[in-house]
Scaffold this active site. Sequence first.
Site, PDB file in Angstrom:
ATOM      1  N   TYR A 143       0.801  -1.223   0.000  1.00 42.68           N
ATOM      2  CA  TYR A 143       0.000   0.000   0.000  1.00 42.68           C
ATOM      3  C   TYR A 143       0.835   1.276   0.000  1.00 42.68           C
ATOM      4  CZ  TYR A 143      -4.441  -2.514   0.479  1.00 42.68           C
ATOM      5  OH  TYR A 143      -5.539  -3.304   0.264  1.00 42.68           O
ATOM      6  N   GLU A 150       1.172   7.218  -6.551  1.00 43.14           N
ATOM      7  CA  GLU A 150       0.022   8.062  -6.875  1.00 43.14           C
ATOM      8  C   GLU A 150       0.314   9.530  -6.592  1.00 43.14           C
ATOM      9  OE1 GLU A 150      -3.759   6.582  -5.248  1.00 43.14           O
ATOM     10  OE2 GLU A 150      -2.839   4.589  -5.205  1.00 43.14           O
TER      11      GLU A 150
END
Length: 221
Positions: A143, A150
């Site tokens: 994650y 991102e």
Amino acid sequence: MSPFVNSYLFAYNFLQASLWTISLLSILSSFLSNKTINGVYSSAGYLISVIQTAAVVEVLHGAIGIVPSGFLSPLMQWSGRTHFILAIVGQIKEVQDSPWLSITLVAWCLGEMIRYPHYAFTCLGRCPYWLTYLRYTGFIMIYPMGLVGELLIMYKALPHVKERNLYANFFSAFPFSYYEFLWAVLLVYPFLWLKLYLQLFKQRKSKLGKSEKHHGKRKRM
């Protein structure tokens, strides 16, 4: 839960797991053929965009109560990813060849290739301990990889958003531009992500504790 709902959820999760696996294989094929981690969007970007958009049904699953996740958490995850892959990556070609996008998409694929099979086998009531362990341990590394990728891609997109005045027609109804909106997303995104990340640690403690007890009982039988 009715057998029909269980069967539906199993089929949905199995299909998603299969499509994310195909996406990762496409990315790996691109790595091997091009000898670079750049440019994987051209090989797997369209499929990932489609399956990520289709995952809106998971928000509905939570809203109508056929899964215990509720409505808000799936909505946050779905909207964040879908905005990223469609509104930013899909519209700004300059970021599509970034190695950080490749890292992000690989992280997405790995995470979903663990998450969906775990859900599928849980629907059958036969999820193996190793898969439960992987589900609630793999996210610790996967994650953050996705988050960093991102954020860097969104930051890299900012000059292009400003130069083209992207989505000007839509944002004309608001007192701010998409460029300003994207800056706000960049500032808020890590805090929203951290909330979900810490929630997974709480789930990890609960789920792995239960699984270890159950796993231990089965060994003694």
